[in-house]
Design a protein around this motif. Structure first.
Motif, PDB file in Angstrom:
ATOM      1  N   GLN A   1       0.836  -1.204   0.000  1.00  0.00           N
ATOM      2  CA  GLN A   1       0.000   0.000   0.000  1.00  0.00           C
ATOM      3  C   GLN A   1       0.868   1.251   0.000  1.00  0.00           C
ATOM      4  O   GLN A   1       0.591   2.220  -0.727  1.00  0.00           O
ATOM      5  CB  GLN A   1      -0.918  -0.001   1.221  1.00  0.00           C
ATOM      6  CG  GLN A   1      -2.033  -1.039   1.155  1.00  0.00           C
ATOM      7  CD  GLN A   1      -2.938  -0.986   2.359  1.00  0.00           C
ATOM      8  OE1 GLN A   1      -3.429   0.076   2.734  1.00  0.00           O
ATOM      9  NE2 GLN A   1      -3.170  -2.127   2.984  1.00  0.00           N
ATOM     10  N   GLN A   2       1.919   1.244   0.800  1.00  0.00           N
ATOM     11  CA  GLN A   2       2.793   2.414   0.901  1.00  0.00           C
ATOM     12  C   GLN A   2       3.623   2.602  -0.363  1.00  0.00           C
ATOM     13  O   GLN A   2       3.733   3.701  -0.887  1.00  0.00           O
ATOM     14  CB  GLN A   2       3.694   2.269   2.124  1.00  0.00           C
ATOM     15  CG  GLN A   2       2.931   2.290   3.449  1.00  0.00           C
ATOM     16  CD  GLN A   2       3.804   1.903   4.621  1.00  0.00           C
ATOM     17  OE1 GLN A   2       5.013   1.739   4.494  1.00  0.00           O
ATOM     18  NE2 GLN A   2       3.180   1.741   5.783  1.00  0.00           N
ATOM     19  N   ARG A   3       4.237   1.515  -0.847  1.00  0.00           N
ATOM     20  CA  ARG A   3       5.145   1.637  -1.980  1.00  0.00           C
ATOM     21  C   ARG A   3       4.429   1.993  -3.275  1.00  0.00           C
ATOM     22  O   ARG A   3       4.943   2.753  -4.096  1.00  0.00           O
ATOM     23  CB  ARG A   3       5.911   0.321  -2.179  1.00  0.00           C
ATOM     24  CG  ARG A   3       7.025   0.098  -1.190  1.00  0.00           C
ATOM     25  CD  ARG A   3       7.737  -1.201  -1.462  1.00  0.00           C
ATOM     26  NE  ARG A   3       8.821  -1.396  -0.507  1.00  0.00           N
ATOM     27  CZ  ARG A   3       9.392  -2.565  -0.259  1.00  0.00           C
ATOM     28  NH1 ARG A   3       8.962  -3.644  -0.898  1.00  0.00           N
ATOM     29  NH2 ARG A   3      10.370  -2.654   0.621  1.00  0.00           N
ATOM     30  N   LEU A   4       3.247   1.411  -3.472  1.00  0.00           N
ATOM     31  CA  LEU A   4       2.560   1.576  -4.746  1.00  0.00           C
ATOM     32  C   LEU A   4       1.296   2.411  -4.630  1.00  0.00           C
ATOM     33  O   LEU A   4       0.496   2.475  -5.566  1.00  0.00           O
ATOM     34  CB  LEU A   4       2.238   0.195  -5.324  1.00  0.00           C
ATOM     35  CG  LEU A   4       3.494  -0.595  -5.715  1.00  0.00           C
ATOM     36  CD1 LEU A   4       3.244  -2.086  -5.683  1.00  0.00           C
ATOM     37  CD2 LEU A   4       3.956  -0.184  -7.098  1.00  0.00           C
ATOM     38  N   ARG A   5       1.106   3.042  -3.473  1.00  0.00           N
ATOM     39  CA  ARG A   5      -0.038   3.929  -3.224  1.00  0.00           C
ATOM     40  C   ARG A   5      -1.357   3.223  -3.524  1.00  0.00           C
ATOM     41  O   ARG A   5      -2.209   3.726  -4.265  1.00  0.00           O
ATOM     42  CB  ARG A   5       0.108   5.199  -4.066  1.00  0.00           C
ATOM     43  CG  ARG A   5       1.375   5.985  -3.733  1.00  0.00           C
ATOM     44  CD  ARG A   5       1.533   7.199  -4.622  1.00  0.00           C
ATOM     45  NE  ARG A   5       2.767   7.904  -4.345  1.00  0.00           N
ATOM     46  CZ  ARG A   5       3.184   8.969  -5.016  1.00  0.00           C
ATOM     47  NH1 ARG A   5       2.439   9.462  -6.013  1.00  0.00           N
ATOM     48  NH2 ARG A   5       4.321   9.545  -4.703  1.00  0.00           N
ATOM     49  N   LEU A   6      -1.499   2.036  -2.927  1.00  0.00           N
ATOM     50  CA  LEU A   6      -2.696   1.240  -3.137  1.00  0.00           C
ATOM     51  C   LEU A   6      -3.684   1.444  -1.995  1.00  0.00           C
ATOM     52  O   LEU A   6      -3.290   1.669  -0.858  1.00  0.00           O
ATOM     53  CB  LEU A   6      -2.339  -0.245  -3.228  1.00  0.00           C
ATOM     54  CG  LEU A   6      -1.383  -0.646  -4.359  1.00  0.00           C
ATOM     55  CD1 LEU A   6      -1.023  -2.116  -4.247  1.00  0.00           C
ATOM     56  CD2 LEU A   6      -2.012  -0.360  -5.717  1.00  0.00           C
ATOM     57  N   GLU A   7      -4.945   1.323  -2.312  1.00  0.00           N
ATOM     58  CA  GLU A   7      -5.976   1.370  -1.285  1.00  0.00           C
ATOM     59  C   GLU A   7      -6.212  -0.037  -0.731  1.00  0.00           C
ATOM     60  O   GLU A   7      -6.004  -1.029  -1.427  1.00  0.00           O
ATOM     61  CB  GLU A   7      -7.282   1.914  -1.873  1.00  0.00           C
ATOM     62  CG  GLU A   7      -7.185   3.357  -2.353  1.00  0.00           C
ATOM     63  CD  GLU A   7      -8.506   3.834  -2.924  1.00  0.00           C
ATOM     64  OE1 GLU A   7      -9.461   3.025  -2.959  1.00  0.00           O
ATOM     65  OE2 GLU A   7      -8.585   5.008  -3.326  1.00  0.00           O
ATOM     66  N   SER A   8      -6.646  -0.090   0.507  1.00  0.00           N
ATOM     67  CA  SER A   8      -6.976  -1.374   1.113  1.00  0.00           C
ATOM     68  C   SER A   8      -8.303  -1.865   0.554  1.00  0.00           C
ATOM     69  O   SER A   8      -9.330  -1.206   0.705  1.00  0.00           O
ATOM     70  CB  SER A   8      -7.062  -1.246   2.638  1.00  0.00           C
ATOM     71  OG  SER A   8      -7.421  -2.477   3.217  1.00  0.00           O
ATOM     72  N   ARG A   9      -8.280  -3.022  -0.122  1.00  0.00           N
ATOM     73  CA  ARG A   9      -9.499  -3.581  -0.713  1.00  0.00           C
ATOM     74  C   ARG A   9      -9.582  -5.043  -0.296  1.00  0.00           C
ATOM     75  O   ARG A   9      -8.680  -5.834  -0.579  1.00  0.00           O
ATOM     76  CB  ARG A   9      -9.467  -3.464  -2.234  1.00  0.00           C
ATOM     77  CG  ARG A   9      -9.277  -2.031  -2.721  1.00  0.00           C
ATOM     78  CD  ARG A   9      -9.541  -1.907  -4.194  1.00  0.00           C
ATOM     79  NE  ARG A   9     -10.943  -2.198  -4.489  1.00  0.00           N
ATOM     80  CZ  ARG A   9     -11.481  -2.034  -5.695  1.00  0.00           C
ATOM     81  NH1 ARG A   9     -10.741  -1.579  -6.687  1.00  0.00           N
ATOM     82  NH2 ARG A   9     -12.755  -2.318  -5.893  1.00  0.00           N
ATOM     83  N   GLU A  10     -10.650  -5.422   0.370  1.00  0.00           N
ATOM     84  CA  GLU A  10     -10.803  -6.770   0.913  1.00  0.00           C
ATOM     85  C   GLU A  10     -11.603  -7.692   0.002  1.00  0.00           C
ATOM     86  O   GLU A  10     -12.159  -8.683   0.460  1.00  0.00           O
ATOM     87  CB  GLU A  10     -11.461  -6.697   2.296  1.00  0.00           C
ATOM     88  CG  GLU A  10     -10.598  -6.014   3.345  1.00  0.00           C
ATOM     89  CD  GLU A  10      -9.252  -6.702   3.527  1.00  0.00           C
ATOM     90  OE1 GLU A  10      -9.220  -7.950   3.519  1.00  0.00           O
ATOM     91  OE2 GLU A  10      -8.232  -5.999   3.653  1.00  0.00           O
ATOM     92  N   GLU A  11     -11.661  -7.377  -1.276  1.00  0.00           N
ATOM     93  CA  GLU A  11     -12.403  -8.229  -2.196  1.00  0.00           C
ATOM     94  C   GLU A  11     -11.671  -9.548  -2.452  1.00  0.00           C
ATOM     95  O   GLU A  11     -10.460  -9.657  -2.227  1.00  0.00           O
ATOM     96  CB  GLU A  11     -12.616  -7.488  -3.518  1.00  0.00           C
ATOM     97  CG  GLU A  11     -13.452  -6.219  -3.374  1.00  0.00           C
ATOM     98  CD  GLU A  11     -13.567  -5.479  -4.687  1.00  0.00           C
ATOM     99  OE1 GLU A  11     -13.858  -6.145  -5.707  1.00  0.00           O
ATOM    100  OE2 GLU A  11     -13.363  -4.257  -4.705  1.00  0.00           O
ATOM    101  N   ALA A  12     -12.410 -10.536  -2.893  1.00  0.00           N
ATOM    102  CA  ALA A  12     -11.823 -11.846  -3.167  1.00  0.00           C
ATOM    103  C   ALA A  12     -11.000 -11.802  -4.454  1.00  0.00           C
ATOM    104  O   ALA A  12     -11.419 -11.197  -5.444  1.00  0.00           O
ATOM    105  CB  ALA A  12     -12.920 -12.893  -3.285  1.00  0.00           C
TER     106      ALA A  12
END
Length: 383
Positions: A33-44
């Motif tokens: 998340q930090q390195r690639l500026r990703l959002e937390s997504r809990e999808e399968a």
């Protein structure tokens, strides 16, 4: 977009590749998340990517289209990547032939057409049984021979129908209200003869989505059992996900180093060192933290080489020799003693002593106790 989940020592580089080719990353680690500026997504996920036990590559588990798309990306970038596919569907359901006793007294061999595997004796209580409905143990994906069970389950994206009347919730769901809600919903929806196991991704889904999936899984399970009564063994009754073993030889690791370098400070040989594990991997992590803080790259590399140099064998050391074929089969060739190795680019020379009798493959000459062989191996310690 295809949803992928990535874990392990190759995760930064592989996630970058997936993003560059239009994949969507779900359940990313905090580091990703930090390195690639990703959002937390809990999808399968539709594709799972995770380390091989020996860290020399990754395992892929997912829907066929997603898996093949990712393999195509890897082949286009990594010139020496090795891909090995599994002969059965992980969690696949088959009508199999009982062919004979297994290698141990406690198992029986089952032929499902594309592969032959074992099942414990207690799964075959009738000694006269000639065919049986079995399911592949998905947790053993990638083994040379699959392991089967007669305890059939129906896996879905958010739920798994399991044998017996029981309701289970993924341990990764820690919110008490969410766990209680899922437990109550499972009690309401569980079909006759089945229980429900809620996956992690179920926590974020509305009840109507979960309800629809359980209904569809129940219909699917009923259809599988009905089909089993009509077809002749061996026959594939149900299968969705595929499995592939992907090995990253030296050039592949270097290629992934370059991909990772676009995202985070990366020392030459990063994935080679990470695959070594233990102190070597820890030393690499420390070195790259120094780079992040602005330390001169030349000094950091010199310090790293000095640190990991102490981990290399020296003349007189005993090493273990393994022989790996392209099909993935591995043979332990036993211990060997290092005769010469300077830690640089020159090959390591080692000697193995044979203790048993036999015949040398390809030569036709006899092997006697006390015979010895000398081998060499080039280790790129300098990178």
């Amino acid at each position: 977009m295809v949803k992928a989940r990535v874990r392990g020592i190759y995760s930064t580089a592989l996630t970058k590749l997936l993003l560059d080719h239009g994949f969507e990353i779900v359940q990313p680690s905090n580091t990703l998340q930090q390195r690639l500026r990703l959002e937390s997504r809990e999808e399968a996920p539709e594709l799972d990517v995770y380390d091989r036990p020996d860290l020399q590559g990754v395992h892929l588990l997912g829907e066929a289209e997603a898996l093949e798309a990712f393999l195509s990306i890897l082949r286009s970038l990594l010139v020496d990547v090795i891909v090995r596919r599994w002969g059965v569907f992980p969690d696949g359901i088959y009508k199999g032939l009982v062919i004979r006793k297994g290698p141990s007294a406690s198992s029986v061999l089952i032929d499902v057409g594309s592969a032959t595997g074992e099942i414990a004796n207690e799964g075959i209580r009738d000694p006269e049984l000639r065919n049986v409905v079995v399911q592949v143990e998905g947790r053993r994906a990638g083994t040379e021979e699959p392991l089967f069970t007669t305890k059939i389950k129906m896996p879905g994206r958010y739920a798994v129908l399991i044998p017996g009347r029981q309701i289970k919730v993924s341990r990764k769901i820690r919110d008490r209200k969410a766990r209680s809600k899922l437990h109550d919903l499972g009690e309401e929806l569980a079909p006759a003869g089945w229980g429900v196991l809620w996956r992690t991704a179920a926590a974020t889904q509305p009840s109507d989505v979960l309800r629809r999936e359980v209904v569809n899984l129940a219909k699917g399970g009923q259809a599988v059992l009905q089909k089993a009564e009509r077809v002749e063994a061996p026959f594939t009754l149900w299968g969705k996900k595929r499995f592939a073993d992907v090995e990253f030889p030296a050039l592949s690791k270097k290629g992934l180093d370059e991909v990772r370098r676009a995202v985070a400070p990366t020392i030459d040989g990063h994935h080679y060192y990470k695959a070594c594990g233990g102190r070597v991997s820890s030393a690499l992590e420390m070195a790259e933290k120094l780079l992040e803080k602005g330390s001169p790259e030349g000094e950091v590399k010199a310090l790293l080489e000095q640190t990991i140099g102490a981990e290399y064998p020296i003349a007189g050391s005993l090493i273990k020799v393994e022989h790996v074929k392209l099909d993935g089969s591995m043979f332990q060739l036993g211990p060997a003693q290092v005769e010469a190795f300077d830690g640089g680019s020159s090959p390591m020379r080692f000697r193995r002593v044979f203790h048993g009798k036999g015949v040398y493959d390809g030569l036709g000459t006899r092997k006697e106790p006390g015979d010895w062989a000398v081998g060499t191996e080039t280790i790129d310690a300098s990178h």
